[in-house]
Design a protein around this motif. Structure first.
Motif, PDB file in Angstrom:
ATOM      1  N   LEU A 204      21.350  25.877 -15.420  1.00 36.89           N
ATOM      2  CA  LEU A 204      19.994  26.017 -15.939  1.00 36.89           C
ATOM      3  C   LEU A 204      18.996  26.223 -14.806  1.00 36.89           C
ATOM      4  O   LEU A 204      18.047  26.993 -14.932  1.00 36.89           O
ATOM      5  CB  LEU A 204      19.615  24.774 -16.748  1.00 36.89           C
ATOM      6  CG  LEU A 204      20.117  24.792 -18.186  1.00 36.89           C
ATOM      7  CD1 LEU A 204      19.933  23.439 -18.818  1.00 36.89           C
ATOM      8  CD2 LEU A 204      19.360  25.843 -18.973  1.00 36.89           C
ATOM      9  N   MET A 205      19.200  25.511 -13.669  1.00 34.80           N
ATOM     10  CA  MET A 205      18.291  25.678 -12.533  1.00 34.80           C
ATOM     11  C   MET A 205      18.348  27.108 -12.005  1.00 34.80           C
ATOM     12  O   MET A 205      17.321  27.726 -11.740  1.00 34.80           O
ATOM     13  CB  MET A 205      18.662  24.712 -11.420  1.00 34.80           C
ATOM     14  CG  MET A 205      18.193  23.301 -11.665  1.00 34.80           C
ATOM     15  SD  MET A 205      18.601  22.274 -10.267  1.00 34.80           S
ATOM     16  CE  MET A 205      17.963  20.723 -10.832  1.00 34.80           C
ATOM     17  N   VAL A 206      19.577  27.640 -11.862  1.00 34.51           N
ATOM     18  CA  VAL A 206      19.715  29.013 -11.366  1.00 34.51           C
ATOM     19  C   VAL A 206      19.075  29.979 -12.351  1.00 34.51           C
ATOM     20  O   VAL A 206      18.334  30.898 -11.966  1.00 34.51           O
ATOM     21  CB  VAL A 206      21.197  29.343 -11.127  1.00 34.51           C
ATOM     22  CG1 VAL A 206      21.363  30.788 -10.721  1.00 34.51           C
ATOM     23  CG2 VAL A 206      21.767  28.436 -10.066  1.00 34.51           C
ATOM     24  N   LEU A 207      19.313  29.735 -13.641  1.00 30.42           N
ATOM     25  CA  LEU A 207      18.755  30.607 -14.670  1.00 30.42           C
ATOM     26  C   LEU A 207      17.233  30.583 -14.630  1.00 30.42           C
ATOM     27  O   LEU A 207      16.572  31.634 -14.650  1.00 30.42           O
ATOM     28  CB  LEU A 207      19.255  30.152 -16.038  1.00 30.42           C
ATOM     29  CG  LEU A 207      18.766  30.954 -17.235  1.00 30.42           C
ATOM     30  CD1 LEU A 207      19.423  32.310 -17.233  1.00 30.42           C
ATOM     31  CD2 LEU A 207      19.058  30.236 -18.524  1.00 30.42           C
ATOM     32  N   ILE A 208      16.651  29.380 -14.547  1.00 30.16           N
ATOM     33  CA  ILE A 208      15.196  29.286 -14.603  1.00 30.16           C
ATOM     34  C   ILE A 208      14.578  29.814 -13.309  1.00 30.16           C
ATOM     35  O   ILE A 208      13.515  30.443 -13.333  1.00 30.16           O
ATOM     36  CB  ILE A 208      14.782  27.830 -14.916  1.00 30.16           C
ATOM     37  CG1 ILE A 208      15.168  27.516 -16.358  1.00 30.16           C
ATOM     38  CG2 ILE A 208      13.299  27.625 -14.733  1.00 30.16           C
ATOM     39  CD1 ILE A 208      14.982  26.102 -16.760  1.00 30.16           C
ATOM     40  N   GLY A 209      15.267  29.606 -12.176  1.00 25.49           N
ATOM     41  CA  GLY A 209      14.783  30.195 -10.928  1.00 25.49           C
ATOM     42  C   GLY A 209      14.729  31.711 -11.023  1.00 25.49           C
ATOM     43  O   GLY A 209      13.724  32.343 -10.669  1.00 25.49           O
ATOM     44  N   GLY A 210      15.799  32.292 -11.562  1.00 23.47           N
ATOM     45  CA  GLY A 210      15.811  33.739 -11.743  1.00 23.47           C
ATOM     46  C   GLY A 210      14.749  34.197 -12.727  1.00 23.47           C
ATOM     47  O   GLY A 210      14.105  35.231 -12.533  1.00 23.47           O
ATOM     48  N   TYR A 211      14.553  33.406 -13.769  1.00 22.42           N
ATOM     49  CA  TYR A 211      13.539  33.740 -14.775  1.00 22.42           C
ATOM     50  C   TYR A 211      12.143  33.790 -14.158  1.00 22.42           C
ATOM     51  O   TYR A 211      11.362  34.724 -14.401  1.00 22.42           O
ATOM     52  CB  TYR A 211      13.613  32.703 -15.883  1.00 22.42           C
ATOM     53  CG  TYR A 211      12.462  32.668 -16.858  1.00 22.42           C
ATOM     54  CD1 TYR A 211      12.252  33.720 -17.735  1.00 22.42           C
ATOM     55  CD2 TYR A 211      11.598  31.582 -16.899  1.00 22.42           C
ATOM     56  CE1 TYR A 211      11.200  33.685 -18.639  1.00 22.42           C
ATOM     57  CE2 TYR A 211      10.562  31.531 -17.793  1.00 22.42           C
ATOM     58  CZ  TYR A 211      10.358  32.596 -18.661  1.00 22.42           C
ATOM     59  OH  TYR A 211       9.324  32.555 -19.535  1.00 22.42           O
ATOM     60  N   LEU A 212      11.830  32.792 -13.307  1.00 25.46           N
ATOM     61  CA  LEU A 212      10.508  32.762 -12.671  1.00 25.46           C
ATOM     62  C   LEU A 212      10.330  33.951 -11.746  1.00 25.46           C
ATOM     63  O   LEU A 212       9.253  34.546 -11.678  1.00 25.46           O
ATOM     64  CB  LEU A 212      10.323  31.458 -11.899  1.00 25.46           C
ATOM     65  CG  LEU A 212      10.069  30.224 -12.736  1.00 25.46           C
ATOM     66  CD1 LEU A 212      10.022  28.995 -11.853  1.00 25.46           C
ATOM     67  CD2 LEU A 212       8.763  30.359 -13.489  1.00 25.46           C
ATOM     68  N   LEU A 213      11.417  34.307 -11.026  1.00 23.28           N
ATOM     69  CA  LEU A 213      11.345  35.452 -10.123  1.00 23.28           C
ATOM     70  C   LEU A 213      11.084  36.733 -10.907  1.00 23.28           C
ATOM     71  O   LEU A 213      10.228  37.543 -10.548  1.00 23.28           O
ATOM     72  CB  LEU A 213      12.658  35.555  -9.347  1.00 23.28           C
ATOM     73  CG  LEU A 213      12.846  36.768  -8.463  1.00 23.28           C
ATOM     74  CD1 LEU A 213      11.793  36.779  -7.397  1.00 23.28           C
ATOM     75  CD2 LEU A 213      14.215  36.742  -7.829  1.00 23.28           C
ATOM     76  N   TRP A 214      11.808  36.882 -12.034  1.00 23.86           N
ATOM     77  CA  TRP A 214      11.662  38.067 -12.866  1.00 23.86           C
ATOM     78  C   TRP A 214      10.260  38.134 -13.462  1.00 23.86           C
ATOM     79  O   TRP A 214       9.644  39.193 -13.572  1.00 23.86           O
ATOM     80  CB  TRP A 214      12.718  38.006 -13.969  1.00 23.86           C
ATOM     81  CG  TRP A 214      12.559  39.007 -15.048  1.00 23.86           C
ATOM     82  CD1 TRP A 214      12.834  40.344 -14.968  1.00 23.86           C
ATOM     83  CD2 TRP A 214      12.075  38.771 -16.366  1.00 23.86           C
ATOM     84  NE1 TRP A 214      12.557  40.940 -16.163  1.00 23.86           N
ATOM     85  CE2 TRP A 214      12.092  40.002 -17.039  1.00 23.86           C
ATOM     86  CE3 TRP A 214      11.640  37.638 -17.056  1.00 23.86           C
ATOM     87  CZ2 TRP A 214      11.683  40.140 -18.360  1.00 23.86           C
ATOM     88  CZ3 TRP A 214      11.241  37.763 -18.364  1.00 23.86           C
ATOM     89  CH2 TRP A 214      11.266  39.011 -19.001  1.00 23.86           C
ATOM     90  N   LEU A 215       9.742  36.942 -13.809  1.00 20.13           N
ATOM     91  CA  LEU A 215       8.421  36.856 -14.419  1.00 20.13           C
ATOM     92  C   LEU A 215       7.332  37.324 -13.462  1.00 20.13           C
ATOM     93  O   LEU A 215       6.283  37.805 -13.885  1.00 20.13           O
ATOM     94  CB  LEU A 215       8.170  35.400 -14.817  1.00 20.13           C
ATOM     95  CG  LEU A 215       7.395  35.095 -16.087  1.00 20.13           C
ATOM     96  CD1 LEU A 215       8.036  35.777 -17.258  1.00 20.13           C
ATOM     97  CD2 LEU A 215       7.386  33.595 -16.302  1.00 20.13           C
ATOM     98  N   GLY A 216       7.600  37.166 -12.130  1.00 15.57           N
ATOM     99  CA  GLY A 216       6.562  37.438 -11.140  1.00 15.57           C
ATOM    100  C   GLY A 216       6.023  38.842 -11.174  1.00 15.57           C
ATOM    101  O   GLY A 216       4.909  39.090 -10.717  1.00 15.57           O
ATOM    102  N   ALA A 217       6.781  39.803 -11.722  1.00 13.68           N
ATOM    103  CA  ALA A 217       6.310  41.187 -11.735  1.00 13.68           C
ATOM    104  C   ALA A 217       5.137  41.384 -12.686  1.00 13.68           C
ATOM    105  O   ALA A 217       4.345  42.288 -12.499  1.00 13.68           O
ATOM    106  CB  ALA A 217       7.457  42.120 -12.101  1.00 13.68           C
ATOM    107  N   PHE A 218       5.041  40.536 -13.720  1.00  7.91           N
ATOM    108  CA  PHE A 218       3.975  40.779 -14.698  1.00  7.91           C
ATOM    109  C   PHE A 218       3.290  39.510 -15.204  1.00  7.91           C
ATOM    110  O   PHE A 218       2.453  39.580 -16.094  1.00  7.91           O
ATOM    111  CB  PHE A 218       4.536  41.569 -15.895  1.00  7.91           C
ATOM    112  CG  PHE A 218       5.692  40.920 -16.578  1.00  7.91           C
ATOM    113  CD1 PHE A 218       5.496  40.050 -17.619  1.00  7.91           C
ATOM    114  CD2 PHE A 218       6.988  41.175 -16.149  1.00  7.91           C
ATOM    115  CE1 PHE A 218       6.558  39.453 -18.235  1.00  7.91           C
ATOM    116  CE2 PHE A 218       8.060  40.576 -16.768  1.00  7.91           C
ATOM    117  CZ  PHE A 218       7.843  39.711 -17.815  1.00  7.91           C
ATOM    118  N   ALA A 219       3.623  38.352 -14.667  1.00  5.67           N
ATOM    119  CA  ALA A 219       3.057  37.107 -15.187  1.00  5.67           C
ATOM    120  C   ALA A 219       3.144  36.042 -14.090  1.00  5.67           C
ATOM    121  O   ALA A 219       3.762  36.283 -13.051  1.00  5.67           O
ATOM    122  CB  ALA A 219       3.837  36.661 -16.414  1.00  5.67           C
TER     123      ALA A 219
ATOM    124  N   GLY B 104       4.361  33.375 -11.690  1.00  2.58           N
ATOM    125  CA  GLY B 104       5.730  33.139 -11.239  1.00  2.58           C
ATOM    126  C   GLY B 104       5.908  33.901  -9.944  1.00  2.58           C
ATOM    127  O   GLY B 104       4.933  34.243  -9.304  1.00  2.58           O
ATOM    128  N   GLY B 105       7.135  34.144  -9.534  1.00  2.00           N
ATOM    129  CA  GLY B 105       7.329  34.975  -8.355  1.00  2.00           C
ATOM    130  C   GLY B 105       8.253  34.356  -7.337  1.00  2.00           C
ATOM    131  O   GLY B 105       8.980  33.409  -7.625  1.00  2.00           O
TER     132      GLY B 105
END
Lengths: 306, 104, 94
Positions: free
Chosen positions: A190-205, A207-208
């Motif tokens: 879950l940590m890896v998933l959420i870390g990746g999610y935040l990174l992906w989010l950084g392009a438009f919301a 996070g980063g």
């Protein structure tokens, strides 16, 4: 209602920080500091900066507590109560500075927009949808580059002064089996998933790179805390390459941009460049933070004589 | 007010009551084990009711799933944290047992 | 409606401030750790309520991170402290 909420958050922040300074025990100060981080995250939320609130949540909940606890384990003397001596020589400049700051806040006009409009106008050139990511990785790319450099230098310093650089040697016995290993199995993906999610989010919301990197670092520290050997199995060369990857990607970007124009870091306006740098920076931030935590002087390392 | 909003207010208020009970337990209970009890019971239900209340006004299904995920994670985190603290207190590491790094 | 959620968030913040009494009082580290854990969960609820009150859904990610990561501090706690009675709390290696 808004005003009451803000006043209470502000006053409790001041009160808690006063108690941290005055705490008689280290442990009390640490728990107060964790609470301080929580209240600070609420304050950033109220100031409508979700980016900083998310970063504060990740650092305050995950890594700061671990670092402080490890420091506590390495200390041997109880805390001496800080004496509050207010000298007149210091008081007058402080009051002057505080007055100046208060005046400058009153001086800001009501309808002050900051640089928001300029950023919003220049945003289409970067092909990104979120202004803060654009500022961090494009408009003020130099700052981020040098910050990654500072992080790298800090890691190098820590690795120089600690006694071992063998990651396997610092592995800890798993605490409180079987729940310890169970919770790692459950939370790590879950940590890896959420870390990746935040990174992906950084392009438009909000996070980063930084937020995602801190969550990935927490995953690594979790592995280390539970005594799992997989961090030590990673080849040393890869560890070093990934440590430098953020700084290196900026360097490559700066160098290759010399072929397009005569200036550094003026890359062609494609999203791929920026996102590539961001992904590399995330990995490097995660690895740097893991190395910093592993370099902390926990008591167990000392006793094992590694 | 729509029925969703009334339900949301109702569940948020019940969650608030559980949080108040948890805080009262933390302050008033006589020893650490009973304080652990106050934490796990009251807290998870409190967060659960508030999440339930917010789902009624969350607007979209993905947001609701994220709310439920937050609640599940908080439950996993706080229950295992309480197990760790309780276990740590019940089997305290003896002086010197940490020497070989095996006694946590 | 948003004011109601903000009032609930304020109520939870007041709960945290009341719980600080236990952190100051102690008497042993485990009590303080329990208080910190309770603050963590209360903070998650507060952030979720604030996300609704201020209508900015990305704050829910901050709540998610708090829920995910608070257990790490407890793991570090049990690695580094040994439970002692209050009177010999100030010995070495607390």
């Amino acid at each position: 209602m808004d005003l009451v909420f803000d006043l209470i958050i502000g006053l409790s922040l001041a009160g808690v920080s006063w108690r941290i300074v005055r705490a008689r025990e280290h442990f009390q100060a640490i728990v107060l500091f964790i609470t301080f981080g929580l209240l600070l995250s609420l304050a950033w939320t109220r100031l409508k900066s979700p980016d900083i609130a998310i970063a504060e949540a990740a650092v305050g909940a995950g890594l700061a507590g671990v670092l402080l606890m490890d420091t506590l384990g390495a200390l041997s003397s109880p805390r001496e109560r800080a004496k509050v001596v207010i000298s007149l020589k210091l008081l007058i400049p402080c009051l002057f500075l505080a007055g100046l700051m208060a005046y400058s806040i009153l001086y800001i006009p009501e309808d002050f927009q900051g640089l928001g409009i300029v950023v919003r106008e220049a945003l289409p050139q970067t092909h990104l949808e979120y202004p803060i990511t654009a500022v961090l990785l494009d408009f003020r790319g130099y700052d981020t580059w040098l910050e990654l450099g500072v992080l790298l230098v800090a890691v190098l310093g820590v690795l120089c002064i600690r006694r071992t650089d063998n990651i396997k040697g610092t592995m800890l016995p798993a605490p409180a089996e079987p729940v310890g290993s169970w919770i790692v199995k459950l939370l790590l993906p879950l940590m890896v998933l959420i870390g990746g999610y935040l990174l992906w989010l950084g392009a438009f919301a909000p996070g980063g790179a930084f937020q995602g990197g801190v969550v990935l670092a927490s995953a690594g520290v979790m592995l280390w805390q539970s005594g799992h050997p997989s961090l030590g199995l990673m080849p040393r060369l890869w560890w070093k390459i990934l440590l430098c990857s953020g700084f290196l990607s900026f360097l490559i970007l700066a160098f290759s941009s010399l072929f397009y124009t005569d200036q550094l870091l003026t890359h062609p306006a494609t999203k791929t460049w920026i996102l590539g740098v961001e992904y590399a920076a995330t990995l490097s931030i995660a690895l740097c933070l893991i190395s910093l935590v592993l370099g902390s002087p926990a008591r167990n390392h000392e006793n094992k004589g590694v | 007010m729509k029925i969703y909003e009334i339900l949301s207010v109702f569940f948020c208020l019940s969650g608030g009551i559980f949080f108040l009970a948890g805080t009262l337990g933390l302050i008033r209970f006589p020893d650490t084990y009973s304080r652990l009890h106050a934490l796990t019971k009251a807290d998870n239900l409190g967060l659960g009711f508030i999440v339930l209340g917010l789902i009624f006004v969350a607007g979209s299904i993905p947001e609701s799933i994220k709310l439920v995920l937050t609640w599940l994670l908080a439950m996993i985190g706080s229950s295992s944290a309480c197990y760790f603290i309780g276990n740590h207190m019940y089997h305290p590491p003896k002086a010197g047992e940490n020497e070989d790094g095996s006694g946590i | 409606m948003n004011n109601f959620f903000l009032a609930m968030a304020l109520f939870l913040v007041l709960n945290i401030l009341a719980g600080l009494w236990r952190v100051l009082k102690g008497p042993n580290p485990a009590d303080r750790m329990v208080a910190a854990q309770l603050f963590g969960t209360t903070g998650v609820a507060t952030l979720l309520l604030l996300a609704q009150a201020l209508e900015s859904p990305f704050i829910r990610n901050a709540a998610l991170l708090f829920a995910l990561l608070t257990v790490m501090t407890v793991l570090a706690f049990i690695r580094n402290t040994s439970y002692r009675l209050p009177e010999d709390e100030h010995n070495e290696n607390l």
